[in-house]
Write an enzyme that holds these catalytic residues in place. Structure first.
Site, PDB file in Angstrom:
ATOM      1  N   ASP A  29     -34.619  -6.444 -11.422  1.00 24.48           N
ATOM      2  CA  ASP A  29     -34.130  -5.488 -10.440  1.00 24.48           C
ATOM      3  C   ASP A  29     -33.672  -6.282  -9.222  1.00 24.48           C
ATOM      4  O   ASP A  29     -34.393  -7.157  -8.747  1.00 24.48           O
ATOM      5  CB  ASP A  29     -35.296  -4.572 -10.034  1.00 24.48           C
ATOM      6  CG  ASP A  29     -34.879  -3.133  -9.890  1.00 24.48           C
ATOM      7  OD1 ASP A  29     -33.967  -2.874  -9.095  1.00 24.48           O
ATOM      8  OD2 ASP A  29     -35.484  -2.274 -10.557  1.00 24.48           O
ATOM      9  N   ASP A  33     -30.151  -2.217  -7.525  1.00 23.81           N
ATOM     10  CA  ASP A  33     -30.674  -1.037  -6.851  1.00 23.81           C
ATOM     11  C   ASP A  33     -29.629  -0.458  -5.890  1.00 23.81           C
ATOM     12  O   ASP A  33     -28.988  -1.195  -5.139  1.00 23.81           O
ATOM     13  CB  ASP A  33     -31.926  -1.459  -6.065  1.00 23.81           C
ATOM     14  CG  ASP A  33     -32.715  -0.278  -5.549  1.00 23.81           C
ATOM     15  OD1 ASP A  33     -33.127   0.547  -6.370  1.00 23.81           O
ATOM     16  OD2 ASP A  33     -32.917  -0.190  -4.317  1.00 23.81           O
ATOM     17  N   ASN A  75     -55.408  -8.397 -15.539  1.00 23.99           N
ATOM     18  CA  ASN A  75     -56.545  -9.055 -14.868  1.00 23.99           C
ATOM     19  C   ASN A  75     -57.588  -8.082 -14.325  1.00 23.99           C
ATOM     20  O   ASN A  75     -58.482  -8.487 -13.575  1.00 23.99           O
ATOM     21  CB  ASN A  75     -56.048  -9.992 -13.756  1.00 23.99           C
ATOM     22  CG  ASN A  75     -55.406  -9.228 -12.593  1.00 23.99           C
ATOM     23  OD1 ASN A  75     -55.328  -7.991 -12.638  1.00 23.99           O
ATOM     24  ND2 ASN A  75     -54.966  -9.931 -11.577  1.00 23.99           N
ATOM     25  N   ASP A  98     -49.422  -5.996 -14.239  1.00 19.10           N
ATOM     26  CA  ASP A  98     -48.949  -7.326 -13.860  1.00 19.10           C
ATOM     27  C   ASP A  98     -48.181  -7.988 -15.009  1.00 19.10           C
ATOM     28  O   ASP A  98     -48.052  -7.421 -16.100  1.00 19.10           O
ATOM     29  CB  ASP A  98     -50.132  -8.191 -13.407  1.00 19.10           C
ATOM     30  CG  ASP A  98     -51.302  -8.121 -14.381  1.00 19.10           C
ATOM     31  OD1 ASP A  98     -51.035  -8.023 -15.596  1.00 19.10           O
ATOM     32  OD2 ASP A  98     -52.475  -8.148 -13.938  1.00 19.10           O
ATOM     33  N   ASP A 115     -52.326  -3.808 -17.165  1.00 23.86           N
ATOM     34  CA  ASP A 115     -53.032  -4.647 -16.198  1.00 23.86           C
ATOM     35  C   ASP A 115     -53.769  -5.755 -16.949  1.00 23.86           C
ATOM     36  O   ASP A 115     -54.724  -5.482 -17.667  1.00 23.86           O
ATOM     37  CB  ASP A 115     -54.008  -3.757 -15.410  1.00 23.86           C
ATOM     38  CG  ASP A 115     -54.897  -4.563 -14.477  1.00 23.86           C
ATOM     39  OD1 ASP A 115     -54.576  -5.752 -14.231  1.00 23.86           O
ATOM     40  OD2 ASP A 115     -55.905  -4.005 -14.006  1.00 23.86           O
ATOM     41  N   HIS A 133     -38.643   5.379 -12.916  1.00 14.96           N
ATOM     42  CA  HIS A 133     -39.757   5.453 -11.971  1.00 14.96           C
ATOM     43  C   HIS A 133     -39.457   6.375 -10.794  1.00 14.96           C
ATOM     44  O   HIS A 133     -40.317   6.555  -9.927  1.00 14.96           O
ATOM     45  CB  HIS A 133     -40.077   4.044 -11.468  1.00 14.96           C
ATOM     46  CG  HIS A 133     -38.924   3.464 -10.718  1.00 14.96           C
ATOM     47  ND1 HIS A 133     -37.732   3.114 -11.333  1.00 14.96           N
ATOM     48  CD2 HIS A 133     -38.744   3.214  -9.398  1.00 14.96           C
ATOM     49  CE1 HIS A 133     -36.885   2.683 -10.425  1.00 14.96           C
ATOM     50  NE2 HIS A 133     -37.466   2.727  -9.250  1.00 14.96           N
ATOM     51  N   ASP A 134     -38.254   6.938 -10.722  1.00 17.36           N
ATOM     52  CA  ASP A 134     -37.896   7.862  -9.639  1.00 17.36           C
ATOM     53  C   ASP A 134     -37.824   9.312 -10.109  1.00 17.36           C
ATOM     54  O   ASP A 134     -37.473  10.198  -9.320  1.00 17.36           O
ATOM     55  CB  ASP A 134     -36.512   7.510  -9.061  1.00 17.36           C
ATOM     56  CG  ASP A 134     -36.487   6.170  -8.355  1.00 17.36           C
ATOM     57  OD1 ASP A 134     -37.547   5.728  -7.864  1.00 17.36           O
ATOM     58  OD2 ASP A 134     -35.396   5.570  -8.295  1.00 17.36           O
ATOM     59  N   ASP A 179     -57.563  -5.677 -12.102  1.00 16.55           N
ATOM     60  CA  ASP A 179     -57.639  -5.246 -10.698  1.00 16.55           C
ATOM     61  C   ASP A 179     -57.049  -3.853 -10.475  1.00 16.55           C
ATOM     62  O   ASP A 179     -56.934  -3.394  -9.339  1.00 16.55           O
ATOM     63  CB  ASP A 179     -56.970  -6.272  -9.766  1.00 16.55           C
ATOM     64  CG  ASP A 179     -55.460  -6.367  -9.995  1.00 16.55           C
ATOM     65  OD1 ASP A 179     -54.951  -5.703 -10.931  1.00 16.55           O
ATOM     66  OD2 ASP A 179     -54.802  -7.106  -9.247  1.00 16.55           O
ATOM     67  N   GLU A 204     -27.238   0.803 -10.188  1.00 13.19           N
ATOM     68  CA  GLU A 204     -27.751   2.156  -9.921  1.00 13.19           C
ATOM     69  C   GLU A 204     -26.819   2.777  -8.885  1.00 13.19           C
ATOM     70  O   GLU A 204     -26.660   2.252  -7.782  1.00 13.19           O
ATOM     71  CB  GLU A 204     -29.173   2.104  -9.378  1.00 13.19           C
ATOM     72  CG  GLU A 204     -29.756   3.507  -9.253  1.00 13.19           C
ATOM     73  CD  GLU A 204     -30.847   3.643  -8.209  1.00 13.19           C
ATOM     74  OE1 GLU A 204     -31.636   4.580  -8.297  1.00 13.19           O
ATOM     75  OE2 GLU A 204     -30.892   2.807  -7.269  1.00 13.19           O
TER      76      GLU A 204
END
Ligand code: TEU
Length: 554
Positions: free
Chosen positions: A107, A203, A32, A38, A30, A335-336, A34, A263
């Protein structure tokens, strides 16, 4: 059949000696404060990727999105979501990667859009819309269930009809039968390639062609909706569409070293050969699922114990199936997926050893390895204690559906703890500070408490760390032609603990031996393979220590 030779670092087949690193932007770094990762954060961490030695960066979607599925619901394909930064920052990322000799793969989510994408807003506005056939509309839904629980159909007031969504109701499926849709996607792809990116990870690309009759599907015991897989996976026109995409898009960039990864969940070796046969000009490689479903029972949440025999058999099937044609991608995590160290390794007593072993057996197969952020330090599953700690729509939907079907809450939680995608989405662990160096704000998803022990800073200068091990394996691929081009033979299909294979090449051969267990393993006849230089590992002799892995070259 076209054989691509030789596999140089550039030119045809350049990706055979490359290693891909996947960044899940929300959780990587990250910039910034928040609490959400990013583009600035990614740019600040490029030294790490260059030091690790990876060749290609694949970033999960950063396009504008309502984030119903963390960006896999795109509302504008030609921009960057403000949560991640700006197009100018993406241009800067492309330039900075290229300066360092790395490539960027984006992606491409083109099976479906967000329901907030202007195409869908238009299509759903009225039955007379010019885009009325851009999605799948029916007056009556069929019985299909969505991949994310619940029905695959939602009613739209504006259109007075139902639309198909294989994922959430906020992800309507595009109708690829319509040539206008296909050409709109190709336009987007060319727009990005012209901007300088080096390819796409597409995807769920094996879902783009559906049986146009959308027939009713069988309902499995204990389920509420029909299992639509037979009508949507590797559908009737998928190869035709991909060949068309190749002609319309990639053929125009023949002078560039691009990477086309699809994928293709739940696809078969036979289909995988078709997707990746260079002569068919569809894709360079596919991300298939068979080796990450070893511990699934009748469905994903029906968690079964790890079975080495099954893993070995499925990995070998893909190795031999794509030996004479096509090319494999090699991955454990993304990420899955839950974290592989917790899943197929031992995230307790043998964490470091099993993380290294898993890396060794993956990277030394024939194919292009994909490192998912955090793999390189051996990140593990998160100790989820309550349903409130989950973020992922798949997990939350499943929880509610299972409870409604009468499954005991503790059983549902056990499934979620083992299989939830959130395990792979907790923030990257850079150091031992309170938020692991991921953010100075409040992280959007909790940081794993074990970051005080498992983090990049702690491993970077330790030659015995998981991180140093990954770096060594990546170097080996760059230096040793046997890793890239050697053939693959399983050395045993029956040893209860050991996964062992050989990579034979004109320059010499590698023997990879891995003890997938917390007990010593007697190599028996396999001990004959312990000859030559030990290039990975430190053990000797005919007995392997728990979770020990060795690689000999001769
Ligand atoms: O994943 C495809 C997909 O089918 C998975 O969501 C899979 O169903 C699930 O993890 C296993 O049960 C891709 C993306 O990688 C994923 O993040 C998206 O949610 C999905 O497509 C929809 O775009």
């Amino acid at each position: 059949m076209t054989v691509i030779e030789p596999s140089g670092r550039t030119g045809p087949g350049w990706w055979r000696s490359a290693v891909v690193y996947q960044v899940y932007p929300r959780s990587f770094a990250d910039g910034n404060g928040d609490g959400v990762g990013d583009l600035r954060g990614i740019r600040e961490r490029l030294d790490h990727l260059e030091w690790l030695g990876v060749d290609v960066l694949w970033i999960s979607p950063v396009y504008p999105s309502p984030m119903a599925d963390n960006g896999y619901d795109v509302s504008d394909y030609l921009d960057v979501d403000p949560a991640y930064g700006t197009l100018a920052e993406l241009d800067a990322l492309i330039a900075e990667l290229h300066e360092r000799g790395m490539k960027l793969v984006m992606d491409l989510v083109a099976n479906h859009t967000s329901d907030e994408h202007p195409w869908f807003v238009d299509s759903s506005s009225s039955p007379e819309s010019a885009k009325r056939d851009w999605y799948w509309w029916r007056d009556e839904p069929n019985n299909w269930g969505s991949f994310f629980s619940g029905p695959a159909w939602t009613y739209s007031e504006g259109r007075a009809a139902y639309y198909l969504h294989l994922f959430t109701r906020k992800q309507p499926d595009l109708n690829w039968e319509n040539p206008e849709v296909r050409h709109a996607v190709y336009d987007i792809m060319r727009w990005w390639l012209d901007r300088g990116i080096d390819g796409f990870r597409m995807d769920v690309v094996n879902l783009i062609s559906k049986d146009p009759d959308l027939p009713e599907a069988p309902v499995m015991p204990g389920q509420r909706y029909g299992n639509m897989r037979a009508s949507v996976l590797d559908g009737p026109r998928v190869h035709e569409f991909l060949a068309e995409m190749h002609r319309e898009v990639f053929d125009r960039y023949e002078d560039r070293d691009l990477l086309l990864v699809g994928e293709t969940g739940e696809t078969t070796v036979e289909e995988g050969r078709k997707y990746t046969d260079p002569a068919r000009r569809e894709l360079d490689m596919v991300l298939h699922y068979e080796h990450v479903e070893i511990d699934h029972g009748t469905f994903k949440w029906d968690v079964r114990p790890f079975d080495l025999g099954r893993l070995r058999e499925r990995l070998a099937a893909w190795q031999t199936g794509l030996a004479d044609v096509g090319w494999n991608s090699l991955y454990w995590d993304n990420h899955d997926q839950p974290r592989v160290v917790s899943r197929y390794g031992d995230d307790d007593r043998w964490r470091t050893e099993s993380a290294k072993l898993l890396a060794t057996v993956l990277h030394l197969q024939r194919g292009t390895p994909f490192v998912y952020q955090g793999d390189e330090i051996g990140m593990t599953n998160y100790p989820f204690a309550s349903i409130d700690e989950f973020d992922d729509v798949e997990a939350v939907n499943y929880y509610h559906e299972a409870i409604a079907l009468g499954v005991e809450p503790e059983d549902v939680m056990r499934s979620l703890r083992a299989m939830s995608r959130d395990n792979g989405r907790t923030p990257m662990q850079w150091d031992d500070s309170p938020n692991a160096g991921f953010t100075t704000g409040t992280p959007w998803l909790a940081v794993n408490p074990n970051h005080t022990e498992i983090n990049v800073a702690a491993q970077r200068d330790d030659p015995d760390s998981v991180l140093s091990h990954y770096r060594r394996l990546i170097q080996l691929r760059h230096e040793d032609p046997a890793v890239v081009d050697g053939d693959f033979t399983l050395l045993t299909d029956s040893h209860p603990q050991v996964f062992a294979f050989r990579r034979r090449h004109e320059s010499g051969q590698l023997a990879v031996l891995a003890n997938f267990s917390g007990a010593e393993a007697d190599l028996g006849e396999l001990a004959e393979e312990c000859r030559g230089d030990l290039v990975i590992g430190s053990g000797h002799g005919p007995v392997m220590a728990p979770w020990e892995s060795r690689v000999y070259r001769r």
